[in-house]
Design a protein around this motif. Structure first.
Motif, PDB file in Angstrom:
ATOM      1  N   THR A  53      23.408  11.675  32.914  1.00 34.52           N
ATOM      2  CA  THR A  53      24.316  12.730  32.455  1.00 34.52           C
ATOM      3  C   THR A  53      25.188  12.243  31.310  1.00 34.52           C
ATOM      4  N   LEU A  56      23.163  11.863  28.117  1.00 41.78           N
ATOM      5  CA  LEU A  56      22.865  13.133  27.445  1.00 41.78           C
ATOM      6  C   LEU A  56      24.089  13.649  26.707  1.00 41.78           C
ATOM      7  N   MET A  57      25.248  13.520  27.357  1.00 43.55           N
ATOM      8  CA  MET A  57      26.493  13.936  26.698  1.00 43.55           C
ATOM      9  C   MET A  57      26.708  13.144  25.421  1.00 43.55           C
ATOM     10  N   ALA A  60      24.437  14.166  22.718  1.00 44.94           N
ATOM     11  CA  ALA A  60      24.816  15.446  22.107  1.00 44.94           C
ATOM     12  C   ALA A  60      25.938  15.243  21.103  1.00 44.94           C
ATOM     13  N   ILE A  61      26.885  14.370  21.459  1.00 47.26           N
ATOM     14  CA  ILE A  61      28.006  14.143  20.537  1.00 47.26           C
ATOM     15  C   ILE A  61      27.514  13.420  19.293  1.00 47.26           C
ATOM     16  N   GLU A  63      24.711  13.575  18.003  1.00 42.95           N
ATOM     17  CA  GLU A  63      23.835  14.431  17.207  1.00 42.95           C
ATOM     18  C   GLU A  63      24.619  15.308  16.241  1.00 42.95           C
ATOM     19  N   THR A  64      25.936  15.431  16.481  1.00 44.49           N
ATOM     20  CA  THR A  64      26.718  16.415  15.731  1.00 44.49           C
ATOM     21  C   THR A  64      26.636  16.204  14.226  1.00 44.49           C
ATOM     22  N   LEU A  67      23.544  17.458  12.901  1.00 45.18           N
ATOM     23  CA  LEU A  67      23.479  18.919  12.872  1.00 45.18           C
ATOM     24  C   LEU A  67      24.325  19.496  11.751  1.00 45.18           C
ATOM     25  N   TYR A  68      25.428  18.823  11.401  1.00 43.16           N
ATOM     26  CA  TYR A  68      26.182  19.273  10.224  1.00 43.16           C
ATOM     27  C   TYR A  68      25.279  19.230   9.008  1.00 43.16           C
ATOM     28  N   LEU A  70      22.095  19.369   8.994  1.00 43.44           N
ATOM     29  CA  LEU A  70      21.062  20.410   9.137  1.00 43.44           C
ATOM     30  C   LEU A  70      21.594  21.766   8.706  1.00 43.44           C
ATOM     31  N   VAL A  71      22.829  22.073   9.112  1.00 42.05           N
ATOM     32  CA  VAL A  71      23.411  23.370   8.737  1.00 42.05           C
ATOM     33  C   VAL A  71      23.548  23.464   7.221  1.00 42.05           C
TER      34      VAL A  71
ATOM     35  N   PHE B 204      28.552  24.584  16.001  1.00 38.18           N
ATOM     36  CA  PHE B 204      27.465  24.085  15.153  1.00 38.18           C
ATOM     37  C   PHE B 204      26.428  23.344  15.973  1.00 38.18           C
ATOM     38  N   ARG B 205      26.882  22.620  17.001  1.00 45.89           N
ATOM     39  CA  ARG B 205      25.936  21.832  17.797  1.00 45.89           C
ATOM     40  C   ARG B 205      24.930  22.754  18.493  1.00 45.89           C
ATOM     41  N   TYR B 207      24.290  26.032  17.952  1.00 47.24           N
ATOM     42  CA  TYR B 207      23.502  26.888  17.072  1.00 47.24           C
ATOM     43  C   TYR B 207      22.496  26.072  16.279  1.00 47.24           C
ATOM     44  N   GLY B 208      22.909  24.881  15.829  1.00 48.07           N
ATOM     45  CA  GLY B 208      22.006  24.043  15.049  1.00 48.07           C
ATOM     46  C   GLY B 208      20.809  23.601  15.856  1.00 48.07           C
ATOM     47  N   LEU B 264      19.335  22.238  28.006  1.00 45.42           N
ATOM     48  CA  LEU B 264      20.193  21.075  27.787  1.00 45.42           C
ATOM     49  C   LEU B 264      21.429  21.477  26.998  1.00 45.42           C
ATOM     50  N   GLN B 265      21.247  22.317  25.969  1.00 46.88           N
ATOM     51  CA  GLN B 265      22.405  22.725  25.179  1.00 46.88           C
ATOM     52  C   GLN B 265      23.364  23.555  26.015  1.00 46.88           C
ATOM     53  N   PHE B 267      23.883  23.220  29.213  1.00 45.44           N
ATOM     54  CA  PHE B 267      24.585  22.248  30.060  1.00 45.44           C
ATOM     55  C   PHE B 267      25.649  21.509  29.254  1.00 45.44           C
ATOM     56  N   ILE B 268      25.268  21.102  28.027  1.00 45.99           N
ATOM     57  CA  ILE B 268      26.209  20.321  27.221  1.00 45.99           C
ATOM     58  C   ILE B 268      27.400  21.171  26.797  1.00 45.99           C
ATOM     59  N   MET B 271      29.595  21.373  29.800  1.00 45.26           N
ATOM     60  CA  MET B 271      30.244  20.083  30.058  1.00 45.26           C
ATOM     61  C   MET B 271      31.383  19.847  29.071  1.00 45.26           C
TER      62      MET B 271
END
Lengths: 96, 299
Positions: A53, A56-57, A60-61, A63-64, A67-68, A70-71, B204-205, B207-208, B264-265, B267-268, B271
């Motif tokens: 867990t 994964l968190m 995700a952080i 990845e931000t 993703l910026y 990517l946007v 952004f996270r 949607y991206g 996963l998104q 859940f994230i 969280m």
């Protein structure tokens, strides 16, 4: 006029490619995170669920930033050319 | 009692709930088939605007993502009604196990991440999780996923931002302003920016991730179409149009990008909501303040 539009389109495509270089960072970061999680699970198999867990968190952080990028890339390739070409055509018509 | 559960009215209501779970999706598919413009090849498009309502300041468009999120809401509403239908102390239906499992999981998750004080947040957390997951899973029916529209996800992120600010303000506005000067007063502008970066990065996270999945799926689909026409293009007759490489391969990718990534998104997002809201509130300070206030009132 055609040359200007060509330059706009080409530079938008180039900018998209350059922006997506930012994808390198999250790749390295997430790789490190997953490697550490694997080590932690190997050392303490009973803590697998909480480690997963948290990993994964963290992924995700991390990845931000990617993703910026990517946007920005999506905006550059889908939105920017139309806007800029419109702007160019309008100013040219205004000058005439 | 056993007879009561299997009685005719009970079954009719069950069938009604199931029908109401399926009908909105069929409605969405029919609407999409009717309104989708015929286009050559594969294209990457945003949400289509169905119609606009004229408003004084700015026209109010009704888009595909709004309609699809309404569909998702109806489906989740009737799903909840279905799994909680016929609950009893002595479990008789299998679906009650599912309902109890969901509630227990969310309760323990909220308790673990936010603390005892925030137990009232559990319905909100599961609502946002279900909305996000079901919205992303809507791609499996070929509908436009509302989560790949930044307006929808941005709305959720703004809601979370208001919650964070509310719980920071709960210890008093002076405490809230003091929070910006942590650890040094010099860092106040950066803290101020990071306050607004929270909802932006959350939106952004989510949607991206969903949008990049659909873009990659479209690119791969067109690449596979090109590949199969290159390999089989010279063959005579209908053999040239056989989609050799488009069969099966996109489905494997879809498992990752649509099912896994979407869940996963969700859940994230939930969280992060729990962490930000739980972290914004300092229970100790609040209790001290409350005790001081009540002592003052007694005097």
């Amino acid at each position: 006029m055609e040359l200007a539009i060509g330059i706009i389109l080409g530079c938008c495509a180039l900018g998209t490619g350059i922006a997506m270089i930012a994808g390198v960072g999250p790749g390295i970061g997430e790789g490190n995170a997953v490697a550490s999680a694997c080590e932690a699970i190997a050392r303490q198999p009973e803590s697998k669920s909480s480690v997963t867990t948290t990993m994964l968190m963290g992924c995700a952080i991390a990845e931000t930033t990617g993703l910026y990028a990517l946007v920005i890339a999506i905006l550059l390739i889908f939105v920017a050319p139309g806007l800029l070409v419109d702007l160019l055509v309008n100013t040219m018509n205004g000058l005439k | 009692m056993k007879l009561n559960k299997t009685s005719r009215n009970f079954k009719i209501l069950d069938a009604f709930y199931i029908a109401m779970m399926i009908l909105p999706i069929i409605f969405g598919i029919v609407l999409q088939v009717l309104t989708k413009p015929v286009s050559e090849g594969i294209a990457i498009t945003g949400a289509r605007v169905y119609f606009t309502i004229p408003m004084p300041v700015q026209d109010f468009p009704i888009t595909e993502s709004q309609v699809n999120s309404a569909i998702v809401m109806v489906v989740i509403f009737f799903f909840c009604l279905y799994i909680t239908h016929g609950m009893s102390k002595k479990i008789e239906l299998k679906r009650q196990h599912l309902a109890e499992m969901i509630v227990e999981k969310v309760d323990s998750l909220v308790k673990e991440n936010m603390g005892e004080y925030f137990m009232g947040f559990a319905p909100f957390i599961i609502a946002i999780m279900a909305l996000s997951a079901f919205s992303s899973l809507l791609t499996l029916f070929g509908l436009y996923p509302p989560t790949s529209d930044i307006n929808i996800v941005g709305g959720w992120a703004v809601l979370v931002f208001f919650l964070i600010t509310y719980y920071k303000m709960k210890c008093g506005p002076i405490n809230y302003l003091k929070g910006f000067a942590e650890p040094v007063a010099l860092l106040a502008p950066i803290n101020f920016i990071s306050e607004f970066a929270t909802p932006v990065s959350m939106a952004f996270r989510h949607y991206g991730n969903v949008l990049s999945g659909s873009v990659i799926s479209v690119l791969l689909g067109s690449a596979l179409a090109g590949l199969s026409s290159m390999v089989l293009g010279n063959l005579p007759g209908f053999l040239a149009d056989v989609p050799l490489f488009q069969m099966g391969i996109p489905a494997v990718l879809s498992i990752y990008f649509d099912v896994f990534s979407g869940c996963l998104q969700a859940f994230i997002f939930a969280m992060l909501t729990m962490m930000y809201v739980g972290g914004a509130f300092d229970l100790e300070t609040y209790k001290q303040k409350k005790a001081r206030k009540s002592a003052k009132n007694k005097q």
